[in-house]
Motif scaffolding. Structure first.
Motif, PDB file in Angstrom:
ATOM      1  N   HIS A   9       0.928  -1.133   0.077  1.00 34.74           N
ATOM      2  CA  HIS A   9      -0.103   0.039  -0.058  1.00 34.74           C
ATOM      3  C   HIS A   9       0.833   1.020  -0.052  1.00 34.74           C
ATOM      4  O   HIS A   9       1.737   1.494   0.902  1.00 34.74           O
ATOM      5  CB  HIS A   9      -0.919   0.078   1.366  1.00 34.74           C
ATOM      6  N   VAL A  10       0.774   2.155  -1.021  1.00 37.58           N
ATOM      7  CA  VAL A  10       1.448   3.168  -1.139  1.00 37.58           C
ATOM      8  C   VAL A  10       0.189   4.338  -0.750  1.00 37.58           C
ATOM      9  O   VAL A  10      -0.432   4.507  -1.824  1.00 37.58           O
ATOM     10  CB  VAL A  10       1.979   3.525  -2.635  1.00 37.58           C
ATOM     11  N   PRO A  11       0.205   5.216   0.141  1.00 44.35           N
ATOM     12  CA  PRO A  11      -0.693   5.966   0.593  1.00 44.35           C
ATOM     13  C   PRO A  11      -0.854   7.489  -0.072  1.00 44.35           C
ATOM     14  O   PRO A  11      -2.130   8.156   0.276  1.00 44.35           O
ATOM     15  CB  PRO A  11      -0.630   6.076   2.237  1.00 44.35           C
ATOM     16  N   GLY A 263       2.865  -2.158   4.286  1.00 41.85           N
ATOM     17  CA  GLY A 263       2.306  -0.713   4.413  1.00 41.85           C
ATOM     18  C   GLY A 263       1.170  -0.270   5.240  1.00 41.85           C
ATOM     19  O   GLY A 263       0.461  -1.220   5.776  1.00 41.85           O
ATOM     20  N   PRO A 264       1.141   1.084   5.311  1.00 42.48           N
ATOM     21  CA  PRO A 264      -0.246   1.554   6.165  1.00 42.48           C
ATOM     22  C   PRO A 264      -1.476   1.047   5.671  1.00 42.48           C
ATOM     23  O   PRO A 264      -1.823   1.163   4.392  1.00 42.48           O
ATOM     24  CB  PRO A 264      -0.147   2.974   6.075  1.00 42.48           C
ATOM     25  N   SER A 265      -2.362   0.493   6.402  1.00 48.50           N
ATOM     26  CA  SER A 265      -3.603   0.090   6.175  1.00 48.50           C
ATOM     27  C   SER A 265      -3.785  -1.365   5.389  1.00 48.50           C
ATOM     28  O   SER A 265      -4.704  -1.806   5.045  1.00 48.50           O
ATOM     29  CB  SER A 265      -4.684   1.059   5.612  1.00 48.50           C
ATOM     30  N   TRP A 276      -4.637  -6.731   9.823  1.00 49.15           N
ATOM     31  CA  TRP A 276      -4.465  -5.484   9.146  1.00 49.15           C
ATOM     32  C   TRP A 276      -3.470  -4.470   9.660  1.00 49.15           C
ATOM     33  O   TRP A 276      -3.575  -4.433  10.784  1.00 49.15           O
ATOM     34  CB  TRP A 276      -5.628  -4.734   8.639  1.00 49.15           C
ATOM     35  N   ASN A 277      -2.877  -3.643   9.035  1.00 44.46           N
ATOM     36  CA  ASN A 277      -1.932  -2.799   9.771  1.00 44.46           C
ATOM     37  C   ASN A 277      -2.808  -1.452  10.166  1.00 44.46           C
ATOM     38  O   ASN A 277      -3.815  -0.978   9.431  1.00 44.46           O
ATOM     39  CB  ASN A 277      -0.945  -2.245   8.776  1.00 44.46           C
ATOM     40  N   ASP A 293       5.670  -4.134  15.256  1.00 42.71           N
ATOM     41  CA  ASP A 293       4.787  -4.609  14.405  1.00 42.71           C
ATOM     42  C   ASP A 293       3.659  -3.613  14.244  1.00 42.71           C
ATOM     43  O   ASP A 293       2.966  -3.307  15.295  1.00 42.71           O
ATOM     44  CB  ASP A 293       4.355  -5.949  14.986  1.00 42.71           C
ATOM     45  N   PRO A 294       3.363  -3.197  13.013  1.00 42.07           N
ATOM     46  CA  PRO A 294       2.187  -2.264  12.535  1.00 42.07           C
ATOM     47  C   PRO A 294       0.952  -2.810  12.550  1.00 42.07           C
ATOM     48  O   PRO A 294      -0.016  -2.063  12.435  1.00 42.07           O
ATOM     49  CB  PRO A 294       2.661  -1.421  11.382  1.00 42.07           C
ATOM     50  N   THR A 295       0.830  -3.973  13.028  1.00 41.39           N
ATOM     51  CA  THR A 295      -0.411  -4.694  12.734  1.00 41.39           C
ATOM     52  C   THR A 295      -1.589  -3.935  13.565  1.00 41.39           C
ATOM     53  O   THR A 295      -0.859  -4.045  15.093  1.00 41.39           O
ATOM     54  CB  THR A 295      -0.359  -6.228  13.105  1.00 41.39           C
ATOM     55  N   GLU A 296      -2.531  -3.651  13.440  1.00 43.00           N
ATOM     56  CA  GLU A 296      -3.539  -2.882  14.258  1.00 43.00           C
ATOM     57  C   GLU A 296      -4.556  -4.136  14.870  1.00 43.00           C
ATOM     58  O   GLU A 296      -4.942  -3.732  16.018  1.00 43.00           O
ATOM     59  CB  GLU A 296      -4.359  -2.098  13.536  1.00 43.00           C
TER      60      GLU A 296
END
Length: 370
Positions: A9-11, A263-265, A276-277, A293-296
């Motif tokens: 994901h490229v935001p 990537g974000p989200s 999901w991130n 870890d950016p996992t939300e």
């Protein structure tokens, strides 16, 4: 087995389109170096001892083409530190027409991009302005010419249909303009009004009236007939391709196979669990820079949820799904209504059925659980 499909994901976007509810970061100046460093750090978090062996790689967004020629080359270089892919792999870049230049297209091809999904959305100037797109109609054809000159022959064009009645747009004209560019793939999306988008606010203030269902159906069926006559296979509810040009990466989602995502989200699936991130770019970057870890969040699917998803993804493609005798009897009325065909033990929705996809998937799931 490690996943063989990777979504990145490229935001970044120049501005938010009127209908967009994706996780994006509006930036005049794109922080290419920081973003690529973040991707490199997230990939390293996995602690893998072997590289991923990819059949498909998809750079989506946001607007990945905002990274420019050099930025995409740097991003793919960072990914190659943790993944390999052969020349036969499908490597897709989502691009806006105004980001495509001769230099950028050559750099993308040299870096390994072999397929571009071009976000045209419409060829109508009033419609493009209403959508808050950053390109004009002439830039679409210019972008296609530059991509082909650079050696990128696999081209998909995105269009949006079912715009509000008061938006000046000629749907047959848009389809004819798209076909004249000779893409091998088209993705057509019906406009939906999401909360917290500019369009959602316009609707809530009474400034926009949503397109009626009759217009959605008319546009959808017209596209099915027009593109079918031009040799395109309507192989998934929103996607058409010439023979041999199906989107391989997106098809992995519809086959319910594992895929990785960074990537974000970014959302990923390992065959049993979805995760999901975090969405905001700054939060994602801070986490990966800290080695965290950016996992939300995540969820492990129950057997019932897996069955429901398999029914849904099966119904949304021309592959269809295999019927039990019980479900054959239940769906006979779908066939009688013109919503489906039943050939042997396989059920496939017709375009009329696809217009009722969500309701039919729920109906089938409930029937199978009884």
């Amino acid at each position: 087995m490690p996943p063989r499909h990777l979504y990145v994901h490229v935001p970044f976007c120049a501005r938010r389109c009127s209908y967009c509810d994706f996780s994006i970061a509006v930036r005049r100046d794109v922080p290419v170096a920081d973003y690529v460093d973040g991707i490199r750090r997230e990939l390293a978090l996995g602690g893998r001892t072997e590289k991923l062996q990819l059949d498909t790689l998809y750079l989506g967004g946001g607007t990945p083409s905002r990274l420019g020629g050099t930025g995409i080359a740097e991003l793919l270089g960072a990914i190659r530190e943790h993944a390999n892919w052969a020349d036969a792999a499908e490597v897709t870049l989502e691009a806006n027409p105004d980001d495509v230049t001769a230099d950028a297209a050559r750099a993308w091809r040299t870096a390994g991009i072999n397929r571009v999904s071009l976000g045209a959305q419409s060829f109508s100037p009033p419609a493009l302005e209403w959508m808050r797109r950053t390109h004009d109609a002439d830039q679409i054809g210019a972008a296609v010419a530059q991509l082909r000159a650079a050696g990128i022959q696999q081209l998909s064009i995105d269009l949006i249909f079912a715009l509000p009645e008061d938006v000046a747009r000629d749907w047959p004209f848009d389809l004819s303009r798209a076909l004249a560019l000779r893409p091998d793939h088209l993705s057509l999306y019906g406009l939906t009004v999401e909360p917290h988008t500019p369009l959602g606010h316009w609707r809530d203030r009474g400034e926009v009236t949503e397109s009626p269902d009759t217009r959605y159906e008319r546009d959808f069926l017209f596209a099915d007939a027009t593109l079918g006559a031009a040799g395109f296979e309507h192989y998934e509810v929103s996607n058409y391709s010439l023979p041999g040009a199906r989107a391989r990466h997106n098809s992995s989602y519809w086959r319910h196979v594992p895929y990785a995502a960074i990537g974000p989200s970014a959302h990923r699936f390992d065959g049993a669990r979805r995760s999901w991130n975090v969405g905001p770019y700054a939060e994602w970057l801070a986490l990966v820079r800290a080695g965290e870890d950016p996992t939300e969040c995540g969820e492990t699917l129950t057997s019932a949820e897996v069955e429901a998803e398999l029914a849904y993804v099966g119904l949304r493609t021309t592959d269809g799904l295999v019927l039990t005798e019980e479900l054959r009897s239940h769906t006979a009325r779908w066939r009688d209504a013109g919503w489906a065909t039943i050939i042997g033990d396989r059920l496939k929705l017709t375009p009329l059925g696809w217009l009722r996809l969500d309701a039919l998937a729920v109906d089938l799931t409930h029937a199978g659980s009884r």
